[in-house]
Design an enzyme around this catalytic site. Structure first.
Site, PDB file in Angstrom:
ATOM      1  N   ARG A   1       3.401 -11.483   6.412  1.00  0.00           N
ATOM      2  CA  ARG A   1       4.254 -11.542   5.576  1.00  0.00           C
ATOM      3  C   ARG A   1       5.819 -12.081   6.255  1.00  0.00           C
ATOM      4  O   ARG A   1       6.489 -12.468   5.274  1.00  0.00           O
ATOM      5  CB  ARG A   1       4.306 -10.213   4.287  1.00  0.00           C
ATOM      6  CG  ARG A   1       4.100 -10.001   4.292  1.00  0.00           C
ATOM      7  CD  ARG A   1       4.319  -8.866   3.345  1.00  0.00           C
ATOM      8  NE  ARG A   1       3.202  -8.268   3.122  1.00  0.00           N
ATOM      9  CZ  ARG A   1       3.349  -7.421   1.820  1.00  0.00           C
ATOM     10  NH1 ARG A   1       4.301  -6.937   1.194  1.00  0.00           N
ATOM     11  NH2 ARG A   1       2.201  -6.383   1.471  1.00  0.00           N
TER      12      ARG A   1
ATOM     13  N   ARG B   1      10.000  -6.667  -4.448  1.00  0.00           N
ATOM     14  CA  ARG B   1       9.396  -7.321  -4.123  1.00  0.00           C
ATOM     15  C   ARG B   1       9.301  -8.684  -4.173  1.00  0.00           C
ATOM     16  O   ARG B   1       8.507  -9.194  -3.096  1.00  0.00           O
ATOM     17  CB  ARG B   1       8.317  -6.386  -4.396  1.00  0.00           C
ATOM     18  CG  ARG B   1       8.379  -4.781  -3.713  1.00  0.00           C
ATOM     19  CD  ARG B   1       7.313  -3.996  -4.314  1.00  0.00           C
ATOM     20  NE  ARG B   1       5.764  -3.948  -4.355  1.00  0.00           N
ATOM     21  CZ  ARG B   1       4.560  -3.800  -4.699  1.00  0.00           C
ATOM     22  NH1 ARG B   1       5.544  -2.656  -6.202  1.00  0.00           N
ATOM     23  NH2 ARG B   1       3.690  -4.037  -4.529  1.00  0.00           N
TER      24      ARG B   1
ATOM     25  N   LYS C   1      -4.190  -9.408  -4.609  1.00  0.00           N
ATOM     26  CA  LYS C   1      -4.883  -9.668  -3.127  1.00  0.00           C
ATOM     27  C   LYS C   1      -5.877  -8.348  -3.275  1.00  0.00           C
ATOM     28  O   LYS C   1      -7.117  -8.933  -2.338  1.00  0.00           O
ATOM     29  CB  LYS C   1      -4.358  -9.960  -2.454  1.00  0.00           C
ATOM     30  CG  LYS C   1      -3.305 -10.939  -2.598  1.00  0.00           C
ATOM     31  CD  LYS C   1      -1.887 -10.783  -1.266  1.00  0.00           C
ATOM     32  CE  LYS C   1      -0.973  -9.359  -1.679  1.00  0.00           C
ATOM     33  NZ  LYS C   1       0.051  -9.931  -2.677  1.00  0.00           N
TER      34      LYS C   1
ATOM     35  N   ARG D   1      -0.191  -1.645 -13.470  1.00  0.00           N
ATOM     36  CA  ARG D   1      -0.732  -0.659 -12.043  1.00  0.00           C
ATOM     37  C   ARG D   1      -1.088   0.936 -11.955  1.00  0.00           C
ATOM     38  O   ARG D   1      -0.185   1.567 -11.313  1.00  0.00           O
ATOM     39  CB  ARG D   1      -0.610  -0.896 -10.817  1.00  0.00           C
ATOM     40  CG  ARG D   1      -2.371  -0.684  -9.954  1.00  0.00           C
ATOM     41  CD  ARG D   1      -1.601  -1.242  -8.308  1.00  0.00           C
ATOM     42  NE  ARG D   1      -0.536  -2.315  -7.612  1.00  0.00           N
ATOM     43  CZ  ARG D   1       0.020  -2.400  -6.778  1.00  0.00           C
ATOM     44  NH1 ARG D   1      -1.100  -3.174  -6.514  1.00  0.00           N
ATOM     45  NH2 ARG D   1       1.023  -2.543  -6.309  1.00  0.00           N
TER      46      ARG D   1
ATOM     47  N   ARG E   1       2.311   3.856  -8.337  1.00  0.00           N
ATOM     48  CA  ARG E   1       2.679   3.654  -7.213  1.00  0.00           C
ATOM     49  C   ARG E   1       4.352   4.112  -7.078  1.00  0.00           C
ATOM     50  O   ARG E   1       4.878   3.598  -8.231  1.00  0.00           O
ATOM     51  CB  ARG E   1       2.502   2.537  -7.205  1.00  0.00           C
ATOM     52  CG  ARG E   1       1.050   2.458  -4.953  1.00  0.00           C
ATOM     53  CD  ARG E   1       1.173   1.447  -4.838  1.00  0.00           C
ATOM     54  NE  ARG E   1       1.508   0.183  -4.307  1.00  0.00           N
ATOM     55  CZ  ARG E   1       1.497  -0.802  -4.182  1.00  0.00           C
ATOM     56  NH1 ARG E   1       0.336  -0.830  -3.591  1.00  0.00           N
ATOM     57  NH2 ARG E   1       2.547  -2.135  -3.597  1.00  0.00           N
TER      58      ARG E   1
HETATM   59  P1  AP5 Z   1      -3.592  -5.877  -6.596  1.00  0.00           P
HETATM   60  O1  AP5 Z   1      -5.320  -6.376  -6.503  1.00  0.00           O
HETATM   61  O2  AP5 Z   1      -2.924  -4.283  -6.753  1.00  0.00           O
HETATM   62  O3  AP5 Z   1      -2.652  -6.804  -6.035  1.00  0.00           O
HETATM   63  P2  AP5 Z   1      -2.223  -7.456  -4.180  1.00  0.00           P
HETATM   64  O4  AP5 Z   1      -1.954  -8.699  -4.691  1.00  0.00           O
HETATM   65  O5  AP5 Z   1      -2.899  -6.892  -3.938  1.00  0.00           O
HETATM   66  O6  AP5 Z   1      -0.419  -6.158  -5.360  1.00  0.00           O
HETATM   67  P3  AP5 Z   1      -0.123  -5.276  -4.046  1.00  0.00           P
HETATM   68  O7  AP5 Z   1       1.297  -4.290  -4.714  1.00  0.00           O
HETATM   69  O8  AP5 Z   1      -0.572  -4.616  -3.581  1.00  0.00           O
HETATM   70  O9  AP5 Z   1       0.969  -6.661  -2.943  1.00  0.00           O
HETATM   71  P4  AP5 Z   1       1.931  -5.820  -2.319  1.00  0.00           P
HETATM   72  O10 AP5 Z   1       2.117  -6.795  -1.120  1.00  0.00           O
HETATM   73  O11 AP5 Z   1       3.383  -5.993  -3.104  1.00  0.00           O
HETATM   74  O12 AP5 Z   1       1.943  -4.422  -1.890  1.00  0.00           O
HETATM   75  P5  AP5 Z   1       1.254  -3.752  -0.391  1.00  0.00           P
HETATM   76  O13 AP5 Z   1       0.535  -2.497  -0.619  1.00  0.00           O
HETATM   77  O14 AP5 Z   1       0.854  -5.065   0.416  1.00  0.00           O
HETATM   78  O15 AP5 Z   1      -3.203  -6.137  -8.537  1.00  0.00           O
HETATM   79  C1  AP5 Z   1      -2.415  -5.394  -9.620  1.00  0.00           C
HETATM   80  C2  AP5 Z   1      -2.661  -4.962 -10.673  1.00  0.00           C
HETATM   81  O16 AP5 Z   1      -2.747  -6.476 -10.970  1.00  0.00           O
HETATM   82  C3  AP5 Z   1      -3.547  -4.062 -10.338  1.00  0.00           C
HETATM   83  O17 AP5 Z   1      -3.387  -2.967 -11.527  1.00  0.00           O
HETATM   84  C4  AP5 Z   1      -4.551  -4.890 -11.158  1.00  0.00           C
HETATM   85  O18 AP5 Z   1      -6.309  -3.736 -11.863  1.00  0.00           O
HETATM   86  C5  AP5 Z   1      -4.561  -6.415 -11.733  1.00  0.00           C
HETATM   87  N1  AP5 Z   1      -5.074  -7.287 -10.961  1.00  0.00           N
HETATM   88  C6  AP5 Z   1      -5.840  -7.546 -10.886  1.00  0.00           C
HETATM   89  N2  AP5 Z   1      -5.731  -8.829 -10.299  1.00  0.00           N
HETATM   90  C7  AP5 Z   1      -6.429  -9.013 -11.943  1.00  0.00           C
HETATM   91  C8  AP5 Z   1      -6.053 -10.508 -12.751  1.00  0.00           C
HETATM   92  N3  AP5 Z   1      -7.122 -11.503 -12.631  1.00  0.00           N
HETATM   93  N4  AP5 Z   1      -5.501 -10.946 -14.198  1.00  0.00           N
HETATM   94  C9  AP5 Z   1      -5.346  -9.797 -15.039  1.00  0.00           C
HETATM   95  N5  AP5 Z   1      -5.174  -7.751 -14.080  1.00  0.00           N
HETATM   96  C10 AP5 Z   1      -5.023  -8.324 -11.908  1.00  0.00           C
HETATM   97  O19 AP5 Z   1       3.173  -4.020  -0.326  1.00  0.00           O
HETATM   98  C11 AP5 Z   1       3.559  -2.465  -0.248  1.00  0.00           C
HETATM   99  C12 AP5 Z   1       4.670  -2.407   0.627  1.00  0.00           C
HETATM  100  O20 AP5 Z   1       4.555  -1.860   2.201  1.00  0.00           O
HETATM  101  C13 AP5 Z   1       5.777  -3.722   0.801  1.00  0.00           C
HETATM  102  O21 AP5 Z   1       6.687  -3.894   0.359  1.00  0.00           O
HETATM  103  C14 AP5 Z   1       6.192  -3.428   2.002  1.00  0.00           C
HETATM  104  O22 AP5 Z   1       7.167  -2.667   2.362  1.00  0.00           O
HETATM  105  C15 AP5 Z   1       5.793  -2.697   2.821  1.00  0.00           C
HETATM  106  N6  AP5 Z   1       4.228  -3.734   3.327  1.00  0.00           N
HETATM  107  C16 AP5 Z   1       2.963  -4.637   3.221  1.00  0.00           C
HETATM  108  N7  AP5 Z   1       2.624  -5.287   4.109  1.00  0.00           N
HETATM  109  C17 AP5 Z   1       3.831  -5.240   4.807  1.00  0.00           C
HETATM  110  C18 AP5 Z   1       3.883  -6.882   6.124  1.00  0.00           C
HETATM  111  N8  AP5 Z   1       2.901  -7.053   6.275  1.00  0.00           N
HETATM  112  N9  AP5 Z   1       5.698  -6.282   6.202  1.00  0.00           N
HETATM  113  C19 AP5 Z   1       5.994  -5.752   5.994  1.00  0.00           C
HETATM  114  N10 AP5 Z   1       5.969  -4.631   5.375  1.00  0.00           N
HETATM  115  C20 AP5 Z   1       5.099  -4.924   4.399  1.00  0.00           C
END
Ligand code: AP5
Length: 213
Positions: free
Chosen positions: A88, A171, A13, A127, A160
């Site tokens: 979420r 997660r 995403k 990552r 991270r």
């Molecule tokens: P990446 O693009 O970083 O993936 P992503 O879907 O953004 O995953 P995240 O881990 O950032 O999402 P998340 O939802 O767990 O974490 P967030 O920061 O939102 O890609 C991942 C990896 O794969 C990278 O290394 C990339 O290079 C690689 N990649 C990408 N596309 C690829 C492809 N097509 N092929 C191969 N490799 C690829 O949230 C963190 C924490 O914050 C949560 O756990 C929670 O505690 C809190 N939080 C955030 N938002 C909320 C909310 N709305 N409500 C409550 N808590 C929240």
């Protein structure tokens, strides 16, 4: 254009949201990035959020709903935004609908990044993230030109804290329990487009472009 990118952790995403936002002139709003910045700066929100984030649990709805309510009213959101990682939960989705209604805004599309859980662990544990500009890399799939150094700003790349295998698995479970139901929620409202996020980055980007065009 107001968009939501929905999908499990590691679905890509953030990687795609950054590109789409740049190409389409939209604000990129990642609740994860906002919360990490708050933790780094030890703000009140950051202190509340840290324990949940470290464990791979969701931060309470009230905290993230307040963050988004303020953020979407900022000047850079006037031409639209990509919400990455929000909503979420059902409660967040309902709160978003209320907030949008109050400001005369609507959601144009929710893009669901569909990918098997098996792929996610490898993506997330490999990552690397830039400390300065938050750009994402992957040791195997998107390596930086020089080891440990951001291509874009020469910042230091780090892993991270929540990208260790145990937290990643929590997660993913949390996503299945609390977030996956939003796929049907938005399908029923005729807003959902689904993409195969298991493809490589360029192919996903092309599929996304076709949907948004
Ligand atoms: P990446 O693009 O970083 O993936 P992503 O879907 O953004 O995953 P995240 O881990 O950032 O999402 P998340 O939802 O767990 O974490 P967030 O920061 O939102 O890609 C991942 C990896 O794969 C990278 O290394 C990339 O290079 C690689 N990649 C990408 N596309 C690829 C492809 N097509 N092929 C191969 N490799 C690829 O949230 C963190 C924490 O914050 C949560 O756990 C929670 O505690 C809190 N939080 C955030 N938002 C909320 C909310 N709305 N409500 C409550 N808590 C929240």
């Amino acid at each position: 254009m107001n968009l939501v990118f929905l999908g499990p952790p590691g679905a890509g995403k953030g990687t795609q949201a950054k590109e789409v936002a740049k190409e389409q002139g939209l604000a990129h709003i990642s609740t994860g990035d906002i919360l990490r910045e708050a933790v780094k700066n030890q703000t009140e929100t950051g202190l509340k959020a840290k324990q949940y984030m470290d464990a791979g649990d969701l931060v309470p709805d009230a905290v993230v709903v307040a963050i988004i309510g303020e953020r979407i009213q900022q000047a850079d959101c006037q031409d639209g935004y990509v919400l990455d990682g929000f909503p979420r939960t059902y409660e967040q989705a309902e709160a978003l609908a209320d907030t949008l209604g109050q400001h005369g805004m609507t959601l144009d599309r929710v893009v669901y990044f569909d990918v098997d859980a098996a792929v996610l662990v490898e993506r997330l544990t490999g990552r690397r993230t830039c400390r300065d500009c938050a750009a994402n890399y992957h040791v195997k799939f998107m390596p930086p030109k020089a080891d440990g150094v951001c291509d874009k700003c020469s910042g230091e790349l780090y892993q991270r804290e929540d990208d260790n295998e145990q937290t990643v698995r929590n997660r993913i479970d949390t996503y299945e329990k609390l977030t996956a139901d939003l796929i049907d929620y938005y399908r029923q409202r005729d807003l959902l487009s689904q993409i195969d996020a298991a493809k490589d980055v360029a192919a996903v980007q092309a599929d996304l472009k076709a949907i948004l065009d």
